[in-house]
Design a protein around this motif. Sequence first.
Motif, PDB file in Angstrom:
ATOM      1  N   THR A 179       1.715  14.747  52.889  1.00 19.49           N
ATOM      2  CA  THR A 179       0.505  14.283  52.303  1.00 19.49           C
ATOM      3  C   THR A 179       0.254  14.897  51.055  1.00 19.49           C
ATOM      4  O   THR A 179       0.786  15.938  50.723  1.00 19.49           O
ATOM      5  N   GLU A 180      -0.932  14.536  50.347  1.00 24.37           N
ATOM      6  CA  GLU A 180      -1.590  15.314  49.320  1.00 24.37           C
ATOM      7  C   GLU A 180      -1.757  16.729  49.630  1.00 24.37           C
ATOM      8  O   GLU A 180      -1.601  17.782  48.843  1.00 24.37           O
TER       9      GLU A 180
ATOM     10  N   ARG B 215       2.452   5.012  50.573  1.00 21.21           N
ATOM     11  CA  ARG B 215       2.969   6.068  49.574  1.00 21.21           C
ATOM     12  C   ARG B 215       2.132   6.146  48.406  1.00 21.21           C
ATOM     13  O   ARG B 215       1.901   7.108  47.682  1.00 21.21           O
ATOM     14  N   GLY B 216       1.703   5.012  47.799  1.00 23.99           N
ATOM     15  CA  GLY B 216       0.833   4.954  46.683  1.00 23.99           C
ATOM     16  C   GLY B 216      -0.762   5.518  46.789  1.00 23.99           C
ATOM     17  O   GLY B 216      -1.136   5.725  47.998  1.00 23.99           O
ATOM     18  N   GLU B 217      -1.289   5.056  45.619  1.00 23.15           N
ATOM     19  CA  GLU B 217      -2.849   5.526  45.409  1.00 23.15           C
ATOM     20  C   GLU B 217      -3.802   4.620  46.091  1.00 23.15           C
ATOM     21  O   GLU B 217      -4.754   4.524  46.565  1.00 23.15           O
TER      22      GLU B 217
ATOM     23  N   GLN C 264      -0.479  -2.762  46.478  1.00 24.45           N
ATOM     24  CA  GLN C 264      -0.281  -1.819  45.051  1.00 24.45           C
ATOM     25  C   GLN C 264      -0.458  -3.153  43.845  1.00 24.45           C
ATOM     26  O   GLN C 264      -1.123  -2.611  42.730  1.00 24.45           O
TER      27      GLN C 264
ATOM     28  N   ASN D 151      -3.913   6.741  55.500  1.00 23.68           N
ATOM     29  CA  ASN D 151      -3.481   7.702  54.851  1.00 23.68           C
ATOM     30  C   ASN D 151      -2.803   7.312  53.458  1.00 23.68           C
ATOM     31  O   ASN D 151      -1.655   6.933  53.379  1.00 23.68           O
ATOM     32  N   LEU D 152      -3.536   7.429  52.539  1.00 20.58           N
ATOM     33  CA  LEU D 152      -2.690   7.213  51.050  1.00 20.58           C
ATOM     34  C   LEU D 152      -1.824   8.474  50.628  1.00 20.58           C
ATOM     35  O   LEU D 152      -2.154   9.473  51.163  1.00 20.58           O
ATOM     36  N   TYR D 153      -1.132   7.975  49.484  1.00 25.23           N
ATOM     37  CA  TYR D 153      -0.433   9.207  49.054  1.00 25.23           C
ATOM     38  C   TYR D 153       0.272   9.828  50.088  1.00 25.23           C
ATOM     39  O   TYR D 153       0.662  11.203  50.087  1.00 25.23           O
ATOM     40  N   SER D 154       0.933   9.239  51.105  1.00 21.28           N
ATOM     41  CA  SER D 154       1.496   9.770  52.532  1.00 21.28           C
ATOM     42  C   SER D 154       2.885   9.085  52.804  1.00 21.28           C
ATOM     43  O   SER D 154       3.105   7.795  52.342  1.00 21.28           O
ATOM     44  N   SER D 155       3.820   9.815  53.339  1.00 20.45           N
ATOM     45  CA  SER D 155       5.059   9.300  53.468  1.00 20.45           C
ATOM     46  C   SER D 155       5.570  10.066  54.671  1.00 20.45           C
ATOM     47  O   SER D 155       5.478  11.386  54.956  1.00 20.45           O
TER      48      SER D 155
END
Length: 488
Positions: free
Chosen positions: A276-277, A226-228, A232, A254-258
């Motif tokens: 995703t972003e 989920r995070g950058e 974390q 994959n970052l910023y992904s849920s």
Amino acid sequence: MATTSKLIRTMSNITKYDAIIIGSGQAGTPLAGAFAKTGQKTALIERTHIGGCCINEGCTPTKTMVASGRSAYLARRGQDYGIHTNGTLKRPNEIKVDMLKVRQRKRDIVDSFRQGSENRTKDAGVDIVIGEAKFVDERTIEVKMGDGSEKRVMGEKIFINTGARPVPPKLKGLENIDPTKVLDSTSVQELDVVPAHLVVIGGGYVGVEFAQLFRRLGAKVTILQRGEQLLQREDKEVADALLEILKEDGLTINLYSSASSISTSSTGSFDLNVQTEDGEKAINGTHILFAAGRIPNTDALNLPAAGITTNARGYIVSNDFLETSAKNIYVLGDVKGPPAFTHVSYDDFRVIKANVLNSSGTSTKLSIKDRLVPYVVYTDPQLGHIGLHEHEARAKYPERKIKTAKMPMSYVARALETDESRGMMKAVVDGESGQILGFTCLGIEGGEIMSIVQMAMIGNVSYEKLRDAVWAHPALAESLNNIWGFLE
């Protein structure tokens, strides 16, 4: 009169103990033995297996499997060292993984550790009660046995060491997926085949360990975070270095992904819809591992009956001496909240043993306040850390002159000689006193290098002493001569 007679009969069926320990983890089991060895009548209540999470589902089995993963990694890399096995000169990266053997090796080691723990506990004179415990009042515990019967015990002192478990997965459409393909940190260790495509939900410590392991065993692996950044809690440059290592190993991250929903596909696998972003996309996978947190094992204990306070997340609240809100009831290990490490649990045992059994013969009470807690993430290379991260040090000591030193592992001779030079080291120090505030090593045997710095921090040894020490060449430790040259 009838009511009074019933009460008398009920009380006569209660077995009384000087000490009752609920949960046989890395704090509870040795504590039970310590009490019993002093001649106190002691009971250890355990729902499943003696030894707790560490031996049965955590450290022991996972690190056993990580060793298999590293063996596969080195087998593929043999050509890098000029070593070729028969039949692999044309296809040097092709190896065969026997997942049944990997699993059986893990099971055998777990069984050995578990049996050893159980034998030591019995030999100490502890009564082992297998069943699920719940409080009736502040001194009485009802245990539901495996055969459905119930047993009541009463303790002068009670110690709760019930640990935590993986957060149950929640995802739209999950009920339609083959449950053997939906995994947590326990069930993933019982796979008898290498997944074709393992999707890992969560880029924390547990997630990255399993992700790299199964990639090395031959699976295609995707991590959703989920995070950058991964991990974390770590400083960003360390997390970024690990990210590049995992990518180099062939993982997709994959970052910023849920994940938003999941559905079965026509091929018998599943389609995972991911936010995703850049919008929504679908990932086709065969197995999904949920590695996004744990919850305390407190829901079945009926803690209100004993007057035991929990926080909003269900963890048992305690003071710095591990005393709960109920008199003579203590809490140890993961069930009191993070940091959830086996060595923290064992140190809780040390504190309780000293304070309650008073084995030291002193009136001074030990405390868990401000204890120095290390940890190691068993990726390869390992990530070992002790003390404060840079962001924590700057927040905690805004008045101090904080300096940091960062050095790539490619500057370490031993790492180069073994062709294991991925990663970096980072130190955080007080620029005026030379006090080491924190240290991280993402590198070959990172946990062992970190432990050397931990000893320096325990002894209040300044970084200059490490810088000026004579270390054996070409040991990994001699990197502690050089890193301080990068302080700024």
